[in-house]
Structure formats: structure tokens, C-alpha cells
Design a protein around this motif. Structure first.
Motif, PDB file in Angstrom:
ATOM      1  N   GLY A   1       0.837  -1.196   0.000  1.00 49.62           N
ATOM      2  CA  GLY A   1       0.000   0.000   0.000  1.00 49.62           C
ATOM      3  C   GLY A   1       0.868   1.240   0.000  1.00 49.62           C
ATOM      4  N   PHE A   2       0.724   2.052  -1.032  1.00 54.09           N
ATOM      5  CA  PHE A   2       1.532   3.262  -1.189  1.00 54.09           C
ATOM      6  C   PHE A   2       0.639   4.431  -0.770  1.00 54.09           C
ATOM      7  CE2 PHE A   2       4.109   5.879  -4.462  1.00 54.09           C
ATOM      8  CZ  PHE A   2       5.123   6.079  -3.556  1.00 54.09           C
ATOM      9  N   LEU A   3       0.821   4.860   0.458  1.00 53.27           N
ATOM     10  CA  LEU A   3      -0.088   5.825   1.067  1.00 53.27           C
ATOM     11  C   LEU A   3       0.472   7.229   1.046  1.00 53.27           C
ATOM     12  CD1 LEU A   3      -1.219   4.161   4.395  1.00 53.27           C
ATOM     13  CD2 LEU A   3      -2.652   4.804   2.481  1.00 53.27           C
ATOM     14  N   GLY A   4      -0.428   8.175   0.912  1.00 52.56           N
ATOM     15  CA  GLY A   4       0.026   9.556   0.992  1.00 52.56           C
ATOM     16  C   GLY A   4      -1.120  10.497   0.754  1.00 52.56           C
ATOM     17  N   PRO A   5      -1.024  11.718   1.281  1.00 50.68           N
ATOM     18  CA  PRO A   5      -2.082  12.695   1.015  1.00 50.68           C
ATOM     19  C   PRO A   5      -2.086  13.087  -0.463  1.00 50.68           C
ATOM     20  CG  PRO A   5      -0.308  13.693   2.304  1.00 50.68           C
ATOM     21  CD  PRO A   5       0.039  12.256   2.128  1.00 50.68           C
ATOM     22  N   ASN A   6      -3.128  13.782  -0.905  1.00 56.32           N
ATOM     23  CA  ASN A   6      -3.180  14.240  -2.301  1.00 56.32           C
ATOM     24  C   ASN A   6      -1.953  15.097  -2.596  1.00 56.32           C
ATOM     25  OD1 ASN A   6      -5.625  13.014  -2.850  1.00 56.32           O
ATOM     26  ND2 ASN A   6      -6.803  14.776  -2.152  1.00 56.32           N
ATOM     27  N   GLY A   7      -1.335  14.844  -3.748  1.00 54.04           N
ATOM     28  CA  GLY A   7      -0.168  15.627  -4.145  1.00 54.04           C
ATOM     29  C   GLY A   7       1.125  15.182  -3.492  1.00 54.04           C
TER      30      GLY A   7
ATOM     31  N   PHE B   1       1.323  -3.267  -6.225  1.00 52.43           N
ATOM     32  CA  PHE B   1       1.812  -1.959  -5.762  1.00 52.43           C
ATOM     33  C   PHE B   1       0.634  -1.003  -5.921  1.00 52.43           C
ATOM     34  CE2 PHE B   1       3.954   2.082  -6.009  1.00 52.43           C
ATOM     35  CZ  PHE B   1       5.147   1.949  -5.327  1.00 52.43           C
ATOM     36  N   MET B   2      -0.020  -0.692  -4.807  1.00 49.06           N
ATOM     37  CA  MET B   2      -1.308   0.005  -4.880  1.00 49.06           C
ATOM     38  C   MET B   2      -1.237   1.341  -4.150  1.00 49.06           C
ATOM     39  SD  MET B   2      -4.697  -1.565  -3.130  1.00 49.06           S
ATOM     40  CE  MET B   2      -5.773  -0.535  -2.144  1.00 49.06           C
TER      41      MET B   2
ATOM     42  N   ASP C   1      -0.372  -5.896   2.985  1.00 50.76           N
ATOM     43  CA  ASP C   1       0.426  -6.478   4.066  1.00 50.76           C
ATOM     44  C   ASP C   1       1.629  -5.604   4.409  1.00 50.76           C
ATOM     45  OD1 ASP C   1       2.140  -7.195   1.903  1.00 50.76           O
ATOM     46  OD2 ASP C   1       0.989  -9.041   1.664  1.00 50.76           O
ATOM     47  N   THR C   2       2.036  -4.765   3.446  1.00 49.76           N
ATOM     48  CA  THR C   2       3.148  -3.838   3.691  1.00 49.76           C
ATOM     49  C   THR C   2       2.687  -2.438   3.302  1.00 49.76           C
ATOM     50  OG1 THR C   2       4.560  -5.618   2.918  1.00 49.76           O
ATOM     51  CG2 THR C   2       5.624  -3.516   3.308  1.00 49.76           C
TER      52      THR C   2
END
Lengths: 318, 253
Positions: free
Chosen positions: A33-39, A188-189, A202-203
Motif C-alpha cells: 500500500g503506497f499511502l500519501g495525502p493528495n499531491g 503496488f497500490m 500487508d506492507t
């Protein structure tokens, strides 16, 4: 084995640093999970991995192939890619689109037909197989998007905000589908919907302003970074009073409070840095508020809480 | 990489969007009408104007040369217009909508993506000119008598080269931008520049317009070949495509 490796990736749009020395590594077979706020730079990183954009520095490898170097296009046959807003040829039918993608991947006729039929079934588009894509809803296009990304049985599946335009049913179906791919390929999401990432990945890697804040197995992340969290719920009809109280608290937070957010219209979540101080003072604050309190408890921290804490810490540090 | 798959998609799109049909019908119609217009223009003038009888005495009797001139004028004018309209959105629209990004993340080369678009339009114009040429030849034969078939073939071959110059340059303009309107505007600008250059002494000998002059001569059985103009036109086709490929390979999608 590492499926996706990014080292010191940099990319700017004018003065804005979209990626600022981004580095991460994703194990083969995992759901990342590739997390982050917009931008934050999620889409830019994925576009570089797919070869659609060029990095201004650093390197990235997909299954050992350097996609930032000459010859990086070799990786294209090993990946499946779902853009944030997948676009298709409106005059094609869903079946024709999948067949066309199969031809681009060089699949022989028999395999193309069987793959098209299987993916139409998997994406729930069997009945719409002969309909023109121009008449599809956003959800149907998203499901066709995931189907086209799977045509070549990719070793690495790059999904950019895959569930953002789906209704709750579609979201559940797609997350189940992604869950089912665990072990078969590396997923890779990217997403800013933390509940979805928490459910299926899971990661997790958290990115903010182009830099990696943290990367860790989800379980470790929750254990390592999760601070105590309290939740308070208001009675129905108290939405505005709760919001006004939360806004007031944000404007002048007590020293033991890291952050307060509205989980929904009737629920506030409190991230605290001192459990003891919070236990003593939060009930007093709640009782003196203008809204009618229906529930107050200490809860298990979520990925969202960790995300907010880490991003806030990083921004405070920089 | 996978030029065949890209070409198949382009041809299918031209069929489904009726672009191939429209081009073939429009050019064939002008192929049919041009000899008829040439043959009956004096009669129309005589019947339609009050002093038509007097005016027609001043006009020489229509001949196969008039039919050829009419054919070339109509086919080149409407052919260029169709080339601009059909090619201006080919790349720009795919970049703007996001279909280019989706397909080019797969093992489909950017040059193959562009060349497939050019080849599909080249096939459409070839088919259309074959039909228009056959219609024009038949009606000229019926109304004015036989023409040299070799000359007629050469004429139509040169018309095709002339139109492909505009297909190639419009494709280059379409690669430059994400807006098909802007691409159309740029291509129209290129068209005007090439037309102006054709009128200049010396340098005008290299203009694609001179290729049409040669085509007219072939149709009427006279005048020398315009090799510099043909060579420059072919160079424009190849150069336009090469430029589009270089630009497109450098662009981010």
C-alpha cells in the motif's frame, strides 16, 4: 526477492518537488500500500515506474530491470497498470478492448480469447462484453481497467487509486480481487483511502511531499507507531455542535493532544501523546462541551491514526 | 513493437467512426462530378445567365484537359481538408483523454503507435483515390474520349503523395499538443505557408504544389517532370513522421 526497488528518485514540476529522493523496496508477492495525502507524489512515482514519465534523478527497478535507463521498456511486458482515471476507446466493446490489449502483449489467438472470457467474468462484465465502452459507468470502467491490467498475467501490478471511483459493493469486490492476487503477483497500490489499504495490504509505505516517511509491514507499523487513541460519539442531530467543538479544540489544543479528527459526522477521534493526561482531562473536556455525548472509549489505533501522526511529525520536523 | 496490433486498431477505428467511408465517398463523388462539371459548365452558363449564349461563345469547347483540371482542383482541395480534419486529433486526443498513457504503458512502442496512425490514413487515402480515380477516368472516357491510362495512374499517384504530405505534417502538429483544435490550427498554418512558398520564384520549384502541376501535365500528356518538388514532398512526409516520432518519444504522458 525484491520486485520493486526505488532509489533516490527525484522529479520536479517547476519549483515543486514531486519526488524528493524517494527510496523504497517491495518484496515479490506482497500487496504493498503506497499511502500519501493528495499531491504527495504517488502518481508521479507510478508514472515513472510505467515509463510514462522520466525521473530527474535516481533509479527504479521492476523485477531487476532499470526502468529509468535505456532499455527500461523491457519491463512493460511484465507489468499491469491501472491509471487513476482509466480511459478507453469509447467505440470499442469491453471484449474488443481486452482482445486489443492481448494483441499488444502478443498473446496468440486462442489464449487471447480464453483470457478475455476469464477476465470479463472476473470483472463482472460478462453481460456487458458486447456493449460499447462509451456507455459504461465509472465503476464499470474501473472494473474494465483492472481486467485490462491483468491480461498478461503480470508479475507486478501497479494500481493508482484503484477503488476511488467505486461504490461500496464495487470497492469490496475489487479489494477481494486484489486480496486474491496475494502470492501470485506483486501488487503496488497507491491510495489515500486508508481503510482500504489497511484491509488488503500487508506492507505499507507512507509518502509525503515526495519523500518516504516510513515503510514497514502493516502489523509492525501499527504496533510501533500507534499512539493511544480515544473515540467520542455524539447523539444523532448533534453533528454541527460536534464539528464546532472539534474546530475549537483544533484551534487551541491541550498539550497532551496530538490531533483530533472527525472519523464521521458523529464521531471524533483523539490522538494523544500522554495517555495519563488524556485519561484525566479528556472526559472533563467532553462533559463541558455543547454536544450530547453518547459514547466515549479508548480504541485500537487504525492505520489512519498512524498515518496522521507520522505525516504530522514529518511536517513539524521539516 | 506490435505495429500490427496498433494498425489493426486504427483501421477498425476508421471503419467504426465512418472516417474511411466519408473520405472514400467524398473523394469518389468529386471523381465522378469533376468530368461532368467540366463537360456541362458551358451549358449551365448558357441556360442560367441572361447573356449566357454570348458568354459561352467566348469559352473554348470543353476538353479532357478541363476534366483533369477540375478533378485535380477538387480532389486536392477537399483531400487536404480531409487530411487535416482526420489527422489533427489522432495523437492530441489520445494524449488528452489518457488512452495513449494506458496503451503506451504496455509493450507498444511510441513510434509504432504513430506510424500505425499514419499508415491507416495512408491506406484510407489510397483506397479513396483509387475509387475517385476510377470514377474520374470512366466519366472522362464517356464524356471526352480516352486518356492515357499510365498518365492517369501517375497523376493519381502524385495526388496521393501531395495529400500524404499534409497527413504527415498534421500528425506532427497533433503530436506537438494535447489540443486537437490547436493541432488543426497549426496544420492550417503549415498549409498556408506551403501554399505561399509555392508561389515564390525559385524556391517554389520545391513546393508540393508543383507536384500537382506535374500531375496536371501527366493527365494532359505534356510538360516535364518536377523531380525536385516530388523529392521535397517525400522528404516532408518522412521528415514529418521522423520529427513526430522523436518528439513523441521525448514526451511525458
Amino acid at each position: 526477492m525484491i520486485a520493486v526497488r526505488i532509489e533516490g528518485l527525484r522529479k520536479s514540476f517547476g519549483r515543486v518537488k514531486a519526488l524528493d529522493d524517494l527510496s523504497l523496496a517491495v518484496e515479490a508477492g506482497s500487496v504493498f500500500g503506497f499511502l500519501g495525502p493528495n499531491g504527495a507524489g504517488k502518481t508521479t512515482a507510478i508514472r515513472i515506474l510505467t515509463g510514462l514519465a522520466r525521473a530527474h534523478g535516481g533509479q527504479a527497478w521492476l523485477n531487476g530491470i532499470d526502468v529509468t535507463a535505456r532499455g527500461g521498456r523491457r519491463a512493460a511486458s511484465q507489468i499491469g497498470y491501472l491509471p487513476q482515471d482509466p480511459a478507453f476507446y469509447p467505440w470499442m466493446t469491453a471484449g474488443e478492448m481486452l482482445d486489443h490489449v492481448g494483441r499488444v502483449f502478443g498473446l496468440p489467438g486462442g489464449e487471447r480469447r480464453s483470457r478475455t472470457a476469464a477476465l470479463l467474468k472476473l470483472s463482472g462484465l460478462e453481460e456487458a462484453a458486447r456493449r460499447r465502452i462509451g456507455g459504461f459507468s465509472g465503476g464499470m470502467k474501473q472494473r474494465l481497467g483492472i481486467a485490462q491490467a491483468l491480461v498478461n498475467r503480470p508479475a507486478i501490478l501497479l494500481l493508482d487509486e484503484p477503488v476511488s471511483s467505486l461504490d461500496p459493493f464495487g470497492r469490496k469486490e475489487l479489494l477481494d480481487l486484489i486480496d486474491g492476487l496475494r502470492g501470485q503477483c506483486t501488487v503496488f497500490m497507491s491510495s489515500h483511502i486508508l481503510a482500504d489499504v489497511e484491509r488488503v495490504c500487508d506492507t505499507v509505505g507512507i509518502i509525503d511531499r515526495g519523500r518516504l516517511v516510513v515503510q514497514s509491514p502493516k502489523k509492525d507499523l501499527l504496533e510501533q507507531f500507534a499512539a493511544p487513541v480515544f473515540e467520542a460519539a455524539a447523539d444523532r442531530g448533534q453533528e454541527e455542535a460536534l464539528k464546532a467543538w472539534v474546530d475549537g479544540l483544533k484551534a487551541g489544543p491541550p498539550p497532551w493532544l496530538d490531533s483530533v479528527v472527525l472519523a464521521d459526522e458523529l464521531t471524533a477521534r483523539f490522538l494523544v501523546n500522554s495517555l495519563e493526561a488524556a485519561k484525566r482531562q479528556l472526559p472533563e473536556l467532553l462533559l463541558s462541551s455543547s454536544f450530547v455525548l453518547s459514547r466515549y472509549e479508548m480504541v485500537r489505533p487504525s492505520l489512519e491514526d498512524v498515518f496522521l501522526k507520522l505525516v504530522k511529525q514529518r511536517r513539524a520536523g521539516s | 513493437m506490435n505495429f500490427g496490433a496498433a494498425l489493426r486498431k486504427e483501421l477498425l477505428e476508421q471503419l467504426r467512426s465512418y472516417r474511411m467511408l466519408i473520405t472514400a465517398v467524398v473523394l469518389t463523388l468529386f471523381g465522378l462530378l469533376s468530368p461532368i462539371i467540366a463537360r456541362y459548365t458551358p451549358d449551365i452558363i448558357r441556360l442560367a445567365l441572361p447573356q449566357g449564349e454570348e458568354i459561352t461563345k467566348l469559352i473554348p469547347p470543353p476538353s479532357a484537359a478541363d476534366s483533369v483540371a477540375q478533378y485535380l482542383k477538387n480532389i486536392t482541395q477537399f483531400g487536404v481538408l480531409l487530411a487535416l480534419l482526420m489527422a489533427m486529433g489522432l495523437v492530441a486526443q489520445e494524449k488528452d483523454k489518457g488512452t495513449a498513457a494506458l496503451m503506451l504503458s504496455k509493450p507498444l512502442g511510441r513510434s509504432a503507435f504513430l506510424l500505425a496512425k499514419f499508415c491507416s490514413l495512408a491506406l484510407t487515402f489510397t483506397l479513396s483515390i483509387v475509387l475517385a480515380g476510377a470514377a474520374g477516368y470512366y466519366y472522362t472516357l464517356v464524356l471526352f474520349g480516352p486518356m492515357d491510362p499510365g498518365g492517369w495512374l501517375g497523376l493519381n499517384g502524385l495526388v496521393l503523395v501531395f495529400l500524404l504530405v499534409y497527413v504527415s505534417l498534421t500528425l506532427l502538429c497533433s503530436t506537438l499538443t494535447k489540443s486537437q483544435v490547436l493541432a488543426g490550427g497549426l496544420a492550417t498554418g503549415v498549409w498556408m505557408i506551403l501554399s505561399l512558398v509555392g508561389a515564390l520564384p525559385g524556391i517554389g520549384d520545391y513546393s508540393p504544389r508543383q507536384v500537382i502541376g506535374w500531375a496536371a501535365a501527366l493527365g494532359t500528356g505534356g510538360s516535364p517532370a518536377q523531380w525536385p518538388a516530388l523529392a521535397f514532398s517525400l522528404a516532408l512526409i518522412v521528415g514529418g513522421l521522423a520529427g513526430a516520432c522523436v518528439l513523441f518519444n521525448r514526451q511525458e504522458l
